[in-house]
Design a protein around this motif. Structure first.
Motif, PDB file in Angstrom:
ATOM      1  N   UNK A   1     -19.160  33.891  -8.199  1.00  0.00           N
ATOM      2  CA  UNK A   1     -18.402  35.115  -7.954  1.00  0.00           C
ATOM      3  C   UNK A   1     -17.584  34.953  -6.672  1.00  0.00           C
ATOM      4  N   UNK A   2     -16.570  35.792  -6.453  1.00  0.00           N
ATOM      5  CA  UNK A   2     -15.795  35.696  -5.205  1.00  0.00           C
ATOM      6  C   UNK A   2     -16.658  36.041  -4.005  1.00  0.00           C
ATOM      7  N   UNK A   3     -16.249  35.563  -2.833  1.00  0.00           N
ATOM      8  CA  UNK A   3     -16.960  35.972  -1.621  1.00  0.00           C
ATOM      9  C   UNK A   3     -16.767  37.471  -1.422  1.00  0.00           C
TER      10      UNK A   3
ATOM     11  N   UNK B   1      -5.774  57.332 -17.594  1.00  0.00           N
ATOM     12  CA  UNK B   1      -5.877  57.443 -16.137  1.00  0.00           C
ATOM     13  C   UNK B   1      -6.629  56.256 -15.534  1.00  0.00           C
ATOM     14  N   UNK B   2      -7.518  55.683 -16.315  1.00  0.00           N
ATOM     15  CA  UNK B   2      -8.323  54.562 -15.837  1.00  0.00           C
ATOM     16  C   UNK B   2      -7.570  53.235 -15.910  1.00  0.00           C
ATOM     17  N   UNK B   3      -6.665  53.093 -16.863  1.00  0.00           N
ATOM     18  CA  UNK B   3      -6.015  51.806 -17.115  1.00  0.00           C
ATOM     19  C   UNK B   3      -5.271  51.212 -15.920  1.00  0.00           C
ATOM     20  N   UNK B   4      -4.524  51.999 -15.108  1.00  0.00           N
ATOM     21  CA  UNK B   4      -3.836  51.364 -13.967  1.00  0.00           C
ATOM     22  C   UNK B   4      -4.766  50.639 -13.001  1.00  0.00           C
ATOM     23  N   UNK B   5      -5.929  51.235 -12.717  1.00  0.00           N
ATOM     24  CA  UNK B   5      -6.876  50.587 -11.814  1.00  0.00           C
ATOM     25  C   UNK B   5      -7.544  49.396 -12.500  1.00  0.00           C
ATOM     26  N   UNK B   6      -7.908  49.564 -13.761  1.00  0.00           N
ATOM     27  CA  UNK B   6      -8.527  48.448 -14.489  1.00  0.00           C
ATOM     28  C   UNK B   6      -7.576  47.258 -14.587  1.00  0.00           C
ATOM     29  N   UNK B   7      -6.321  47.543 -14.901  1.00  0.00           N
ATOM     30  CA  UNK B   7      -5.334  46.466 -15.043  1.00  0.00           C
ATOM     31  C   UNK B   7      -5.159  45.713 -13.722  1.00  0.00           C
ATOM     32  N   UNK B   8      -5.212  46.438 -12.603  1.00  0.00           N
ATOM     33  CA  UNK B   8      -5.059  45.797 -11.297  1.00  0.00           C
ATOM     34  C   UNK B   8      -6.287  44.968 -10.948  1.00  0.00           C
ATOM     35  N   UNK B   9      -7.473  45.505 -11.176  1.00  0.00           N
ATOM     36  CA  UNK B   9      -8.707  44.789 -10.842  1.00  0.00           C
ATOM     37  C   UNK B   9      -8.845  43.527 -11.680  1.00  0.00           C
ATOM     38  N   UNK B  10      -8.441  43.600 -12.936  1.00  0.00           N
ATOM     39  CA  UNK B  10      -8.577  42.444 -13.830  1.00  0.00           C
ATOM     40  C   UNK B  10      -7.386  41.499 -13.737  1.00  0.00           C
ATOM     41  N   UNK B  11      -6.369  41.862 -12.924  1.00  0.00           N
ATOM     42  CA  UNK B  11      -5.263  40.948 -12.677  1.00  0.00           C
ATOM     43  C   UNK B  11      -3.924  41.451 -13.151  1.00  0.00           C
ATOM     44  N   UNK B  12      -3.019  41.725 -12.200  1.00  0.00           N
ATOM     45  CA  UNK B  12      -1.639  42.090 -12.542  1.00  0.00           C
ATOM     46  C   UNK B  12      -0.692  41.434 -11.539  1.00  0.00           C
ATOM     47  N   UNK B  13       0.541  41.933 -11.452  1.00  0.00           N
ATOM     48  CA  UNK B  13       1.536  41.281 -10.586  1.00  0.00           C
ATOM     49  C   UNK B  13       1.248  41.466  -9.102  1.00  0.00           C
ATOM     50  N   UNK B  14       0.453  42.461  -8.737  1.00  0.00           N
ATOM     51  CA  UNK B  14       0.153  42.733  -7.328  1.00  0.00           C
ATOM     52  C   UNK B  14      -1.229  42.220  -6.940  1.00  0.00           C
ATOM     53  N   UNK B  15      -2.198  42.429  -7.801  1.00  0.00           N
ATOM     54  CA  UNK B  15      -3.568  41.987  -7.522  1.00  0.00           C
ATOM     55  C   UNK B  15      -3.924  40.853  -8.483  1.00  0.00           C
ATOM     56  N   UNK B  16      -4.138  39.666  -7.952  1.00  0.00           N
ATOM     57  CA  UNK B  16      -4.379  38.506  -8.800  1.00  0.00           C
ATOM     58  C   UNK B  16      -5.688  38.647  -9.574  1.00  0.00           C
ATOM     59  N   UNK B  17      -5.802  37.889 -10.655  1.00  0.00           N
ATOM     60  CA  UNK B  17      -7.012  37.921 -11.477  1.00  0.00           C
ATOM     61  C   UNK B  17      -8.126  37.128 -10.816  1.00  0.00           C
ATOM     62  N   UNK B  18      -9.358  37.462 -11.149  1.00  0.00           N
ATOM     63  CA  UNK B  18     -10.504  36.697 -10.688  1.00  0.00           C
ATOM     64  C   UNK B  18     -10.609  35.426 -11.527  1.00  0.00           C
ATOM     65  N   UNK B  19     -10.887  34.308 -10.875  1.00  0.00           N
ATOM     66  CA  UNK B  19     -10.872  33.015 -11.563  1.00  0.00           C
ATOM     67  C   UNK B  19     -11.877  32.994 -12.711  1.00  0.00           C
TER      68      UNK B  19
ATOM     69  N   UNK C   1     -13.410  39.672  -2.277  1.00  0.00           N
ATOM     70  CA  UNK C   1     -13.459  40.766  -3.250  1.00  0.00           C
ATOM     71  C   UNK C   1     -13.012  42.077  -2.621  1.00  0.00           C
ATOM     72  N   UNK C   2     -13.405  42.317  -1.366  1.00  0.00           N
ATOM     73  CA  UNK C   2     -12.987  43.549  -0.684  1.00  0.00           C
ATOM     74  C   UNK C   2     -11.456  43.621  -0.588  1.00  0.00           C
ATOM     75  N   UNK C   3     -10.818  42.502  -0.243  1.00  0.00           N
ATOM     76  CA  UNK C   3      -9.352  42.491  -0.158  1.00  0.00           C
ATOM     77  C   UNK C   3      -8.707  42.618  -1.538  1.00  0.00           C
ATOM     78  N   UNK C   4      -9.338  42.042  -2.534  1.00  0.00           N
ATOM     79  CA  UNK C   4      -8.839  42.179  -3.905  1.00  0.00           C
ATOM     80  C   UNK C   4      -8.870  43.649  -4.332  1.00  0.00           C
ATOM     81  N   UNK C   5      -9.939  44.333  -4.008  1.00  0.00           N
ATOM     82  CA  UNK C   5     -10.063  45.751  -4.354  1.00  0.00           C
ATOM     83  C   UNK C   5      -8.989  46.568  -3.639  1.00  0.00           C
TER      84      UNK C   5
END
Length: 282
Positions: A179-181, A86-104, A185-189
């Motif tokens: 770290x991101x501004x 249940x946690x993996x979809x959110x973790x995968x998005x926060x750490x970078x996927x096709x919709x939410x880019x990864x943090x540099x 970060x708010x928009x990334x979330x």
């Protein structure tokens, strides 16, 4: 519009097995087996969630990566457990996927270590679950996500993202190490929320999201991510950036050239009074 077509087809195939088992009757082992042809991490993560969510209706589900490699999703789901799936979809998005880019500069390994240290798996796994689904993370969950990001950036000893950026910039004035501004970060979330909800609500047929509520905007009919409204650093800090050029600052790796301002006396080239060959920027 933003849905991954391949993932939609996979969900449909899983839904067919689900409804056949639940409403038509128990299928044989052969009929209850599914093979999905895909070589995409987003598909693996999202299908793993669906298999775990309705594990009792699936006997065997595989993802075929190529001619000889198969991922047994049913076994992976069993080994990970329901909460982690249940946690993996959110973790995968926060750490970078096709919709939410990864943090540099922050890979999934570093992010996963941060999650384990912060200890927020159970809290974040609850997002998007249940009959009455919250469409956004709670303040507490957002704080946990930001704590993970700060831990991954090595800035968890600061009170917040703003202090972390100032402190790390004072240690070493390199923008790629910050770290991101906070607004970025708010928009990334927000984009990570959307990705997670698209996964967790897809089996219900929920696809009508207002993308502009999730860090996207309409730019002449095209959805583009909302970027931070502020610059990466205050303009007053321009004078703190200096180059170390010895070839007249004509190469693209000149720090001052990258940031769009003139070289000065603090630079190795000594600016217009020294060896800098660049034209002065008004």
């Amino acid at each position: 519009m933003m849905h991954d077509t391949l993932f939609n087809l996979c969900v449909i195939s899983l839904q067919l097995i689900y409804y056949q088992n639940r409403y038509i009757g128990q299928l044989s082992d052969e009929q209850a087996s599914v093979i999905i042809y895909a070589n995409d991490t987003d598909v693996v993560i999202n299908c793993l969630y669906v298999v775990s969510r309705f594990r009792q209706f699936y006997n065997r589900v595989y993802i075929q990566l190529d001619t000889s490699r198969f991922l047994p999703l049913h076994l992976i789901a069993d080994n990970l457990g329901a909460q982690l799936c249940k946690f993996l979809p959110l973790f995968h998005a926060i750490s970078g996927n096709d919709i939410a880019s990864a943090l540099f500069g922050i890979g999934k390994g570093k992010m996963w270590k941060a999650v384990k240290l912060v200890g927020c798996t159970a809290e974040l796994a609850a997002f998007g679950e249940g009959e009455s689904v919250e469409m956004h993370l709670t303040d507490s969950q957002i704080s946990s996500v930001k704590a993970v990001v700060m831990k991954a950036c090595g800035a968890d000893h600061y009170d917040n993202i703003k202090e972390a950026r100032v402190g790390k910039f004072a240690q070493k004035p390199r923008l790629d190490r910050l770290p991101p501004t906070e607004s970025a970060l708010d928009n990334h979330i927000l984009r990570a929320e959307l990705s997670c909800l698209m996964c967790k609500q897809s089996y219900k047929g929920v696809t009508d999201f207002d993308y502009e509520d999730y860090g996207w905007k309409d730019d002449h009919g095209v959805l583009v991510p909302v970027t931070t409204p502020h610059g990466p650093f205050p303009q007053a800090a321009n004078h703190m950036i200096k180059c170390n050029c010895t070839t007249g600052c004509i190469r693209a790796n000149c720090s001052c050239l990258k940031h769009g301002h003139n070289c000065g006396l603090l630079c190795r080239c000594k600016g217009p009074l020294g060896d800098c060959q660049r034209e002065i920027i008004d």
